[in-house]
Write an enzyme that holds these catalytic residues in place. Structure first.
Site, PDB file in Angstrom:
ATOM      1  CB  SER A  33     -16.293   7.365   4.971  1.00 56.66           C
ATOM      2  OG  SER A  33     -15.476   6.359   4.418  1.00 56.66           O
TER       3      SER A  33
ATOM      4  CE  LYS B 265     -18.322   3.277   2.970  1.00 54.89           C
ATOM      5  NZ  LYS B 265     -18.213   4.635   3.507  1.00 54.89           N
TER       6      LYS B 265
END
Length: 970
Positions: free
Chosen positions: A875, A918
């Site tokens: 990611s 996140k």
């Protein structure tokens, strides 16, 4: 010695009636030699069997007339034997040899003795396995030369007792001791030869190898002085020791009769031989006595052996006495218990063990007999019948009893009443936990379905999340909300299948698995079972526990769960399983497929603040015994504690820090209370002094006023009195009125004066470090405004979400020197993402026609701090591309921007995981703008409003959209 010789007259009287055989009786009438008694006892076959050594004193080399008597006895005995054998003689024409005398035997057959030497005057049975030697001995006996040499065999380290009879000739001669005994062959029965010892021999040379025949010399004792005091004293001590041994030891009681009969015949050599022969000494010590020709030394050796026998007898008596006391006590206790059982049984007060056990087991199943399945009831009845047939002392009895104990202790068909009230369950869940709306919603759905169906079917819920978010406590709250019994067991590191499926009953100490133990412990068939750390299942040489969990957790299989120990199906379909895991990727796929995963990402700062204020602080304060009015913990202090000390996703560390604060507060309060007590004691003493002074002053003023009253008028008296009172009031303004009035007690005065002040400890942001030390974490944001080549990314960890920077810098410039250097402990996936990012960045520069040759001619270094933390994952692709473009264009990205996403070579943005973690990490770092892949829009929409509040989130499908957002002029 006079006492010893006094037995001689009695011994002569016994000899007259000792003979039993008619043949020997005539000889005994003529001769009273001990040899005849030996032959008589041997032929009568009535000698004791347990002990093989008997003292029959025959001829001895030291006596001059012993050999003649032995010879006469031998002639008589052989004549009697010859008369008995005349009828069946094999060779009627055979010439009989002349009669042999013991002192004429200079060539004898060598007979090996494996265990003990033969002493003169004793007989010994010997097993002869060599057929040729046995035939030679029989031939010697038949030819009226019944003598052989008995020699003890030497031990060798590598020798074996079995191969002694295989030795022949010189090899056998080398294994024999030189000194032995001339033995008369008394009788031969099969392989057993009975020998009677006469005198000592020494081997001189070998005559024949097989059977071994040797020449011998007859040994005589060395001359000695019979009246020597040392010999007398030694012999008396030997006699005393022998008597002591014979009286103490039960092993030598058969020798008492021989000793009493022959005590008058004892000479010094015979006494030494008798003592050595009846002792249980080592055969080499006995051989040493046999080889000793010095009578005094022989007596001394015998005395040493007998002293050892006395010590052994004492030890034997001690051991026997201790064992006898122990056994007698146990036997007495056993007999009394048996009598008590019999009496109780006759009175009807108690039944035997097996009947009581059967009654106990039947009483257990009586209440739930209708709910027990038919196949289980059949097994119980069979085992109860088997129990009655087994002995209580057998091992099978204990196995059957334990098996029935488990079978009857399980809650067959016993279910607890469940709570189907949704509002009450909602209230209970809110009391125990703040937030976690998705978990609570799932539990309320489960309760609603159960209410509509009328029954609740067991399910498997898996709570996944970082440590400290409350997964285990959530399981306990679910059990309380559903009104179910709670049972927890951890499978972290479990590698034995038997812990789940149980052991076979064939093993010693076999036990059922955890589920059967759970049902017995909780007492209901529908508990809530929390299986902790299911992602940490081990795999050992005893099987794969993860595969064994499939039958336990599969709703289609656990209705007939089969435990190896019980070996009967158990219905686990009503059990609600709640599993906990930190990382669901570590759970095997077939096991994960049977679970309903509920992710618990962690808590943001606002949630942590509420949890600390409403739950953790209250619990910790009560645990420390501190009252709410004694301490004040400000919100700023809690916020600073969360931000600088407890930044992880869970609240376990936050609880530890709050406990640390309250422990220090408790110490301060205790110290303050101790100081207050000491000051209170001091103030009480000063108050007492003040009261005494005031009363004394009052008395003096009163006396003075009385004297002035006599001299003055009534008005003057009143004026003086009032003025004196004013002076006293000025000196003691607080106590004057109370002391003169007398309406109040001094204790009431003290109570009124003591204000009830409670010391309060204030914990704020300024003094927080005094309680918990220096801050552990600093701001994750290294830069307020990221410079050129630096971009903030978002990462997921097992402890929750975090922010990290991707830094790129220019190292070297030159034509054709383009290269990419990577550092920061990057995994293989991130290294590949960096290569993809470099390719996509070159493509973007080519499209925008901006410094298109930068990467071809520049050596670039890409680093992801912190370098000590391993990092991997796909990611970070878009973050790396943005960092490379920022360096190439020498342009920083937008302020307060963070991004995450996986990028393909064509620039497409693929979805990522951990959106909630996140997002929380970005908000904690003060980020305002977040870029997510478009495919993660649904995950972001599911987040609570307080998490999304204040964030500007963009969802992109292609990197070019990120380029426009990151490098826009706004």
């Amino acid at each position: 010695m006079l006492k010893v010789l006094s037995y001689s007259s009695r011994f002569q009287n016994v000899l007259a009636s000792h003979s039993r055989s008619p043949t020997i009786a005539r000889t005994c009438a003529e001769s009273t030699t001990p040899l005849l008694r030996v032959i008589d006892s041997l032929r009568s076959s009535n000698y004791p069997k347990p002990f093989v050594f008997r003292a029959h004193f025959c001829s001895d080399s030291s006596s001059s007339d012993g050999s003649d008597s032995v010879g006469d006895a031998g002639v008589a005995a052989k004549a009697a034997a010859a008369e008995a054998e005349d009828a069946d003689s094999v060779s009627p024409n055979a010439i009989l040899p002349s009669v042999f005398r013991p002192d004429e035997c200079f060539t004898v057959l060598a007979l090996p003795l494996p265990h003990r030497p033969l002493f003169p005057g004793f007989y010994m049975p010997v097993n002869v396995k060599d057929p040729k030697l046995l035939a030679a001995l029989a031939e010697s006996q038949r030819r009226q030369a019944p003598y052989a040499g008995a020699f003890l065999i030497k031990d060798e380290p590598d020798s074996d007792e079995k191969n002694i009879y295989d030795l022949k000739g010189q090899e056998l001669l080398n294994r024999l001791h030189e000194v032995g005994t001339l033995a008369q062959i008394s009788s031969i029965q099969g392989e057993q030869v009975i020998l009677i010892g006469h005198r000592r021999l020494r081997i001189t040379e070998m005559v024949n190898e097989y059977p071994l025949t040797v020449k011998v010399d007859h040994l005589k004792d060395l001359p000695y002085e019979k009246d020597d005091d040392v010999i007398k004293a030694t012999s008396f001590e030997v006699i005393s020791t022998i008597r002591d041994v014979l009286q103490r030891s039960s092993l030598w009681r058969d020798h008492v009769q021989t000793y009493t009969k022959h005590i008058g015949d004892f000479t010094y050599p015979r006494l030494a031989d008798f003592g050595a022969a009846i002792s249980g000494a080592n055969k080499f010590q006995l051989q040493q006595v046999l080889e000793e020709l010095d009578v005094l030394k022989r007596l001394q050796l015998t005395l040493e052996l007998m002293k050892k026998e006395v010590e052994i007898s004492k030890i034997q008596e001690t051991i026997a006495k201790a064992i006898e006391e122990k056994i007698s006590g146990e036997q007495r206790r056993y007999l009394l218990n048996e009598q008590l059982k019999a009496i109780k049984k006759e009175l009807g007060l108690e039944t035997d063990d097996k009947t009581a056990l059967s009654a106990k087991f039947r009483e257990r199943i009586e209440s739930s007999k209708d709910n027990i399945p038919q196949h289980v009831m059949q097994v119980i009845e069979e085992e109860l019948t088997k129990l009655q047939l087994l002995e209580a002392s057998s091992s099978e009895f204990n196995v059957t009893r334990n098996y029935l104990d488990w079978l009857t202790a399980l809650p067959w068909g016993n279910y607890s009443d469940e709570n189907f009230d949704v509002s009450q369950a909602q209230k209970i869940l809110d009391e125990d936990h703040y937030g976690l709306s998705d978990v609570k919603e799932r539990i309320l759905e489960f309760i609603a379905v159960g209410k509509l169906r009328g029954t609740a079917q067991g399910k498997i819920v898996c709570l996944s999340g970082p440590p400290g978010v409350g997964k285990t406590s959530i399981g306990r709250s679910i059990a309380r909300a559903l009104n179910r019994k709670f049972y927890r067991f951890s499978v972290g590191g479990l590698s034995d299948v038997a812990e789940i499926k149980g052991h076979r009953r064939t093993y010693i100490g076999a036990m059922p698995g955890k589920m059967v133990q759970c049902l017995k412990s909780v007492g209901t068939a529908n508990p809530l079972v929390l299986i902790d750390e299911i992602d940490k299942l081990g795999r050992g040489n005893t099987g794969d526990p993860a595969s064994a969990m499939l039958e336990l957790l599969d709703p289609e299989q656990n209705a007939n769960f089969l435990d190896h120990y019980l070996d009967v199906p158990i219905d686990l379909s009503k059990v609600l399983f709640v599993c906990t895991a930190n990382v669901i990727e570590n759970i095997p796929a077939p096991l994960l497929d049977r679970m309903e995963v509920i992710s618990i990402a962690g808590y943001i700062t606002d949630e942590k603040l509420r949890i600390a204020r409403d739950y953790l602080e209250k619990t910790t304060r009560e645990a420390c015994g501190i009252k709410p009015e004694q301490v004040e913990l400000t919100d700023l202090a809690l916020l600073s504690l969360i931000e600088n000390y407890c930044r992880e996703a869970g609240v376990r560390n936050l609880q530890k820090q709050i406990e640390k604060i309250y422990r220090k507060i408790a110490l301060q309060l205790v110290r303050l209370g101790a100081s207050n007590e000491s000051s209170a004691l001091a103030s009480d003493a000063s108050k007492a002094d003040c009261i005494a002074d005031s009363s004394e002053t009052t008395v003096q003023e009163e006396n003075q006023s009385k004297a002035e009253t006599e001299a003055r008028s009534h008005e003057d008296k009143s004026d003086e009195s009032s003025s004196d009172n004013v002076d006293f009031e000025q000196e003691h303004p607080q106590r004057c009125s109370e002391l003169l009035d007398g309406s109040k007690d001094t204790t009431e005065i003290d109570k009124a004066e003591e204000p009830e002040e409670i010391e309060k400890v204030l914990v704020d942001q300024a003094n927080l470090s005094d309680f918990v030390g220096k801050p552990v974490f600093h701001a994750e944001r290294i830069y307020d405004q990221t410079p050129v080549g630096v971009v903030m990314g978002l990462a997921w960890t097992a402890m929750g979400g975090s922010t990290l920077y991707v830094e790129t810098t220019h190292v070297e410039q030159g034509e054709g020197k383009g290269a990419l250097n990577l550092t920061g402990q990057l995994g293989d996936v991130m290294k590949e993402s960096a290569q993809i990012a470099l390719t996509v960045a070159r493509a973007i520069l080519l499209e925008k026609e901006l410094n298109r040759n930068f990467f071809a001619d520049s050596k670039v270094h890409l680093h992801v701090p912190a370098g000590a933390t391993p990092k991997d994952g796909p990611s970070a692709g878009c973050t790396m591309i943005t960092s490379l473009l920022s360096l190439a264009m020498k342009k920083p990205v937008k302020k307060d921007l963070a991004m995450t996403g996986e990028v393909t070579l064509t620039g497409k943005i693929l979805p990522i995981g951990g959106v909630k973690e996140k997002t929380i990490a970005a908000k904690r770092s003060g980020v305002k703008t977040i870029i997510f892949p478009a495919a993660n829009r649904r995950d972001f929409d599911e987040l609570s409003l307080n998490v999304k509040e204040g964030l500007d989130v963009h969802f992109v499908e292609d990197y070019r959209e990120i380029y426009d957002l990151a490098f826009s002029e706004d």
